[in-house]
Design an enzyme around this catalytic site. Structure first.
Site, PDB file in Angstrom:
ATOM      1  CB  THR A 117      48.745  36.044  41.374  1.00 40.95           C
ATOM      2  OG1 THR A 117      47.476  35.404  41.239  1.00 40.95           O
ATOM      3  CG2 THR A 117      49.496  35.970  40.054  1.00 40.95           C
ATOM      4  CE1 TYR A 127      42.021  37.651  36.568  1.00 43.81           C
ATOM      5  CE2 TYR A 127      41.492  37.835  38.899  1.00 43.81           C
ATOM      6  CZ  TYR A 127      42.334  38.102  37.837  1.00 43.81           C
ATOM      7  OH  TYR A 127      43.486  38.835  38.024  1.00 43.81           O
TER       8      TYR A 127
HETATM    9  C1  8OZ Z   1      47.187  40.282  40.848  1.00 43.51           C
HETATM   10  C2  8OZ Z   1      47.871  39.935  39.696  1.00 43.51           C
HETATM   11  C3  8OZ Z   1      47.465  38.844  38.978  1.00 43.51           C
HETATM   12  C4  8OZ Z   1      46.376  38.085  39.386  1.00 43.51           C
HETATM   13  C5  8OZ Z   1      43.378  38.240  41.702  1.00 43.51           C
HETATM   14  C6  8OZ Z   1      44.458  36.324  40.746  1.00 43.51           C
HETATM   15  O1  8OZ Z   1      43.300  39.465  41.786  1.00 43.51           O
HETATM   16  C7  8OZ Z   1      44.523  37.622  40.978  1.00 43.51           C
HETATM   17  C8  8OZ Z   1      45.689  38.440  40.541  1.00 43.51           C
HETATM   18  C9  8OZ Z   1      46.100  39.543  41.269  1.00 43.51           C
HETATM   19  O2  8OZ Z   1      42.519  37.511  42.199  1.00 43.51           O
END
Ligand code: 8OZ
Length: 369
Positions: free
Chosen positions: A29, A184
């Protein structure tokens, strides 16, 4: 070059995707899209600079405007986003690399200021995670209590992922990676600390794994099993995650994915569970690549704070078929070449990981000789 060094440069098959070497660019990201979460020409430059990777996994990419958790992250739900990504895949393919799109929905890792009409973030259950994110103006905001999804809403959610997979095809990718990791939405369904549902998507391990597997089946319907990968983070604590029995849960998931014959699983070691925030240590956690290797018969990519030496060891003793590097790939556009040659590595600048433009993004030097 010694025999050991050549571990990095041996090609490997991940389903229908041929990786020219075993150095994978991890999904990262970087929060550098423009208005409406559209990928930019600068992103094409950045990814093409890293085309020496055996496989590039795109930064996490929202399948719906309701799945956004940070400012300036890309989407794959509008024609403008598809066109933006097409510039990226064209640039990467012109240099001979392979690239998959990571399909993402953040669930409760969000804030209503980031969602259409100020909508409340959704999740398996109404459990607020500790911590916060950044609003559209980049000011810190605390996470809120999410709304538990109704059972009747789940088919539309799977449809969002299916459309994301279709759009990824239109954008010229070589496949998709389902983001089932790092706290997530799909991980929120998997783990008992965030899922207290009583319908067929909660309770037993089989029920908690159901949504992830239905999303994977939808992606397989679009791409075929040989072009679908899944990312998992057993024992990870990033985004306030926990589970009562990670070996049983993730063992079941890995077995189910193995039975489907997907291209690969991509497993994050818990030592990297703080994601971009630094290395974490999770007491008592096993080496998760080994845990899942026993359950998944296909190609395994391992990620999590690897150095040149630990990566060579993991490839040499068959812990993994390929190693994904994040921070080292940010700072070293020609990382595979440097690793194979044992060359010095550029140091990364954490202050430029998220947001901004060229600085800390496309201005890290490659080796000249
Ligand atoms: C760090 C900051 C924002 C998102 C992940 C998509 O950890 C991320 C992410 C990592 O999979």
């Amino acid at each position: 070059m010694t025999t050991q060094d050549s571990h990095f440069l041996k090609p490997v098959q991940a389903g229908d995707i041929t990786l020219a070497n075993r150095v994978v660019m991890a999904p990262l990201t970087r929060m550098r899209t423009v208005k409406d979460n559209v990928p930019t020409p600068l992103m094409a430059t950045y990814y093409a600079q890293r085309a020496g990777a055996g496989l590039i996994v795109s930064e996490a990419t929202q399948v719906t405007p309701y799945g956004v958790g940070y400012p300036a992250t890309p989407g794959i739900h509008s024609p403008e986003q598809v066109a933006g990504w097409r510039q990226v895949t064209d640039a990467v393919h012109a240099k001979g690399a392979k690239m998959v799109l990571q399909l993402w929905h953040v669930g409760r890792i969000s804030h209503r200021s980031l969602l259409p009409g100020g909508a409340q973030p959704v999740a398996p259950s109404a459990i607020k995670p500790e911590g916060g994110t950044f609003g559209p103006d980049w000011k810190p905001v605390a996470f809120e209590t999410p709304r538990a999804l109704e059972t009747a809403e789940i088919p539309a959610l799977i449809e969002d992922f299916r459309k994301g997979a279709i759009n990824a095809k239109a954008a010229g990718f070589d496949g998709v990676e389902v983001h089932g990791a790092n706290g997530y939405l799909l991980d929120q369904f998997l783990q008992s600390g965030s899922n207290t549902r009583t319908d067929q998507y909660g309770g037993s391990i089989e029920n908690r794994a159901r949504l992830l597997l239905e999303v994977v089946d939808a992606a397989i319907g679009v791409w075929g099993k040989g072009r679908v990968g899944v990312r998992l983070s057993p024992y990870g604590t990033f985004n306030d995650m926990r589970d009562d029995d990670p070996p049983a849960l993730f063992g079941h998931v890995a077995e189910q994915l193995s039975a489907r014959g997907i291209a690969y699983i991509h497993v994050i070691e818990p030592r990297a569970s703080l994601a971009g925030g630094g290395d974490g240590v999770v007491e008592g956690a096993p080496e998760t690549a080994k845990l899942l290797r026993a359950k998944f018969k296909g190609t395994l990519i391992s990620a999590g704070g690897y150095t040149r030496d630990t990566a060579l060891k993991a490839l040499g003793d068959d812990t993994a078929d390929a190693i994904a590097f994040g921070r080292l790939f940010i700072a070293n556009p020609d990382l595979p070449r440097r690793l194979a040659a044992g060359a010095d590595l550029n140091r990364y600048d954490r202050a430029t990981f998220y947001g901004g433009a060229e600085k800390g993004y496309t201005d890290y030097p490659a080796l000249t000789a």
